[in-house]
Design a protein around this motif. Structure first.
Motif, PDB file in Angstrom:
ATOM      1  N   MET A   1       0.843  -1.193   0.000  1.00  0.00           N
ATOM      2  CA  MET A   1       0.000   0.000   0.000  1.00  0.00           C
ATOM      3  C   MET A   1       0.885   1.253   0.000  1.00  0.00           C
ATOM      4  SD  MET A   1      -2.934   1.156   2.754  1.00  0.00           S
ATOM      5  CE  MET A   1      -3.853  -0.344   2.441  1.00  0.00           C
ATOM      6  N   LYS A   2       0.681   2.116  -0.982  1.00  0.00           N
ATOM      7  CA  LYS A   2       1.503   3.306  -1.104  1.00  0.00           C
ATOM      8  C   LYS A   2       1.115   4.355  -0.061  1.00  0.00           C
ATOM      9  CE  LYS A   2       2.607   3.032  -6.031  1.00  0.00           C
ATOM     10  NZ  LYS A   2       2.525   3.739  -7.338  1.00  0.00           N
ATOM     11  N   PHE A   3       2.144   5.050   0.421  1.00  0.00           N
ATOM     12  CA  PHE A   3       1.909   6.169   1.344  1.00  0.00           C
ATOM     13  C   PHE A   3       1.802   7.430   0.496  1.00  0.00           C
ATOM     14  CE2 PHE A   3       3.182   9.275   4.659  1.00  0.00           C
ATOM     15  CZ  PHE A   3       2.205   8.951   5.594  1.00  0.00           C
ATOM     16  N   THR A   4       0.593   7.746   0.075  1.00  0.00           N
ATOM     17  CA  THR A   4       0.360   8.837  -0.860  1.00  0.00           C
ATOM     18  C   THR A   4       0.390  10.188  -0.154  1.00  0.00           C
ATOM     19  OG1 THR A   4      -2.026   8.738  -0.531  1.00  0.00           O
ATOM     20  CG2 THR A   4      -1.091   7.322  -2.247  1.00  0.00           C
ATOM     21  N   GLU A   5       0.360  11.253  -0.970  1.00  0.00           N
ATOM     22  CA  GLU A   5       0.332  12.600  -0.403  1.00  0.00           C
ATOM     23  C   GLU A   5      -0.942  12.829   0.411  1.00  0.00           C
ATOM     24  OE1 GLU A   5       0.881  15.213  -3.690  1.00  0.00           O
ATOM     25  OE2 GLU A   5       2.902  14.487  -4.120  1.00  0.00           O
ATOM     26  N   ALA A   6      -2.057  12.235  -0.043  1.00  0.00           N
ATOM     27  CA  ALA A   6      -3.314  12.372   0.701  1.00  0.00           C
ATOM     28  C   ALA A   6      -3.199  11.722   2.075  1.00  0.00           C
ATOM     29  CB  ALA A   6      -4.462  11.749  -0.089  1.00  0.00           C
ATOM     30  N   LYS A   7      -2.531  10.570   2.143  1.00  0.00           N
ATOM     31  CA  LYS A   7      -2.352   9.896   3.431  1.00  0.00           C
ATOM     32  C   LYS A   7      -1.390  10.676   4.322  1.00  0.00           C
ATOM     33  CE  LYS A   7      -3.400   5.249   1.740  1.00  0.00           C
ATOM     34  NZ  LYS A   7      -2.879   3.889   1.486  1.00  0.00           N
ATOM     35  N   GLU A   9      -1.015  13.937   4.232  1.00  0.00           N
ATOM     36  CA  GLU A   9      -1.802  15.081   4.702  1.00  0.00           C
ATOM     37  C   GLU A   9      -2.684  14.689   5.878  1.00  0.00           C
ATOM     38  OE1 GLU A   9      -5.584  17.628   3.015  1.00  0.00           O
ATOM     39  OE2 GLU A   9      -3.889  17.308   1.669  1.00  0.00           O
ATOM     40  N   GLN A  10      -3.382  13.554   5.765  1.00  0.00           N
ATOM     41  CA  GLN A  10      -4.276  13.124   6.834  1.00  0.00           C
ATOM     42  C   GLN A  10      -3.501  12.774   8.098  1.00  0.00           C
ATOM     43  OE1 GLN A  10      -7.664  13.301   6.812  1.00  0.00           O
ATOM     44  NE2 GLN A  10      -7.308  12.919   8.995  1.00  0.00           N
ATOM     45  N   ALA A  11      -2.317  12.188   7.937  1.00  0.00           N
ATOM     46  CA  ALA A  11      -1.499  11.839   9.102  1.00  0.00           C
ATOM     47  C   ALA A  11      -1.072  13.094   9.861  1.00  0.00           C
ATOM     48  CB  ALA A  11      -0.272  11.039   8.663  1.00  0.00           C
ATOM     49  N   ILE A  12      -0.667  14.135   9.120  1.00  0.00           N
ATOM     50  CA  ILE A  12      -0.255  15.384   9.760  1.00  0.00           C
ATOM     51  C   ILE A  12      -1.446  16.060  10.426  1.00  0.00           C
ATOM     52  CG2 ILE A  12       0.696  17.683   9.359  1.00  0.00           C
ATOM     53  CD1 ILE A  12       2.760  15.468   9.177  1.00  0.00           C
ATOM     54  N   ILE A  13      -2.601  16.054   9.758  1.00  0.00           N
ATOM     55  CA  ILE A  13      -3.812  16.647  10.334  1.00  0.00           C
ATOM     56  C   ILE A  13      -4.176  15.945  11.640  1.00  0.00           C
ATOM     57  CG2 ILE A  13      -6.314  16.844  10.021  1.00  0.00           C
ATOM     58  CD1 ILE A  13      -5.752  17.453   7.064  1.00  0.00           C
ATOM     59  N   ARG A 159      -5.683  29.242  -5.966  1.00  0.00           N
ATOM     60  CA  ARG A 159      -4.716  28.339  -5.357  1.00  0.00           C
ATOM     61  C   ARG A 159      -5.375  27.606  -4.196  1.00  0.00           C
ATOM     62  NH1 ARG A 159       0.522  29.829  -7.101  1.00  0.00           N
ATOM     63  NH2 ARG A 159       0.575  31.849  -8.146  1.00  0.00           N
ATOM     64  N   ILE A 160      -4.967  26.360  -3.986  1.00  0.00           N
ATOM     65  CA  ILE A 160      -5.544  25.546  -2.914  1.00  0.00           C
ATOM     66  C   ILE A 160      -4.404  24.926  -2.109  1.00  0.00           C
ATOM     67  CG2 ILE A 160      -7.165  23.703  -2.325  1.00  0.00           C
ATOM     68  CD1 ILE A 160      -8.431  24.022  -5.053  1.00  0.00           C
ATOM     69  N   PRO A 161      -3.951  25.586  -1.049  1.00  0.00           N
ATOM     70  CA  PRO A 161      -2.915  24.987  -0.197  1.00  0.00           C
ATOM     71  C   PRO A 161      -3.433  23.697   0.439  1.00  0.00           C
ATOM     72  CG  PRO A 161      -3.240  27.323   0.303  1.00  0.00           C
ATOM     73  CD  PRO A 161      -4.370  26.911  -0.576  1.00  0.00           C
ATOM     74  N   ASP A 162      -2.535  22.760   0.679  1.00  0.00           N
ATOM     75  CA  ASP A 162      -2.954  21.514   1.323  1.00  0.00           C
ATOM     76  C   ASP A 162      -3.557  21.800   2.696  1.00  0.00           C
ATOM     77  OD1 ASP A 162      -2.212  19.958  -0.799  1.00  0.00           O
ATOM     78  OD2 ASP A 162      -0.226  19.488  -0.009  1.00  0.00           O
ATOM     79  N   VAL A 163      -2.819  22.511   3.533  1.00  0.00           N
ATOM     80  CA  VAL A 163      -3.291  22.821   4.886  1.00  0.00           C
ATOM     81  C   VAL A 163      -2.760  24.195   5.291  1.00  0.00           C
ATOM     82  CG1 VAL A 163      -3.219  22.172   7.339  1.00  0.00           C
ATOM     83  CG2 VAL A 163      -3.395  20.392   5.604  1.00  0.00           C
ATOM     84  N   ILE A 164      -3.600  24.973   5.961  1.00  0.00           N
ATOM     85  CA  ILE A 164      -3.182  26.249   6.544  1.00  0.00           C
ATOM     86  C   ILE A 164      -3.493  26.211   8.033  1.00  0.00           C
ATOM     87  CG2 ILE A 164      -3.417  28.761   6.516  1.00  0.00           C
ATOM     88  CD1 ILE A 164      -4.570  28.553   3.713  1.00  0.00           C
TER      89      ILE A 164
END
Length: 204
Positions: A1-7, A9-13, A159-164
């Motif tokens: 299972m790949k550790f994608t950018e979406a995963k 992002e969710q891990a940091i959140i 523009r859509i930053p991942d997280v602010i």
């Protein structure tokens, strides 16, 4: 299972939420009302100022003047605008009251209550490492909000930053996540894809 950018992002959140930074998606109805080009979360800032200065009874015009001062900083001059914002956040500023018979009011955009004072070590301490327990910070009155995928309309494009990370409606930290397993991902990609005016208050 790949550790994608979406995963990622969710891990940091999730990690930040555990540290007391609640998460709100950019398309959530729980997000304060804003115009598409707004970088500030104005209602959060208004709420903070009202909550922190109840005795001073800030007027709507006074709060709006603070917001306008932040929004007036030009995105074109990114370096100087960021310096000015940093100075306002760190040093605070004097607000001239709407009622000129009242004294100027010292305003801080961040509640630093409970944070330890900066310690300058003595020469004999420079080579000493001291293990300390977890600091016991007192509660502050800041409003923390972690916002993901928030569209911000600029003059050229949206523009859509991942997280602010917002503190009192101020966009203080911008996250752009890039997967370490993507060969084409480079260190410059987050800079190129993130809003050029962040954390400047004006959209680019």
């Amino acid at each position: 299972m790949k550790f994608t950018e979406a995963k990622l992002e969710q891990a940091i959140i999730t990690l930040l939420a555990e540290q007391g930074f609640p998460h709100t998606r950019g398309d959530s109805p729980d997000l304060p009302a804003r115009e598409p080009e707004d970088v500030l979360l104005k209602d959060d800032l208004r709420s903070f100022l009202t909550r922190c200065y109840p005795q001073e009874k800030l007027t709507n015009n006074e709060i709006n003047s603070i917001i306008l001062r932040l929004e007036a900083l030009p995105a074109a001059d990114l370096y100087n605008s960021n310096r000015q914002i940093h100075k306002l956040m760190v040093d605070g500023f004097l607000l001239k009251r709407e009622d000129h018979s009242q004294k100027d009011l010292y305003i801080q955009l961040i509640d630093y209550a409970g944070l330890p004072e900066q310690h300058q070590p003595r020469p004999e301490e420079l080579t000493t490492i001291i293990a300390e327990g977890s600091p016991n910070y007192s509660s502050d009155q800041n409003h923390y909000r972690l916002v993901s995928q928030l569209p911000i309309e600029g003059r050229e494009k949206t523009r859509i930053p991942d997280v602010i990370l917002y503190i009192n409606g101020l966009p203080l930290v911008v996250f752009e996540f890039k997967s370490a397993i993507r060969e084409e991902a480079t260190i410059t990609m987050p800079t190129n894809s993130s809003p050029s005016a962040m954390p400047v208050i004006s959209p680019s």
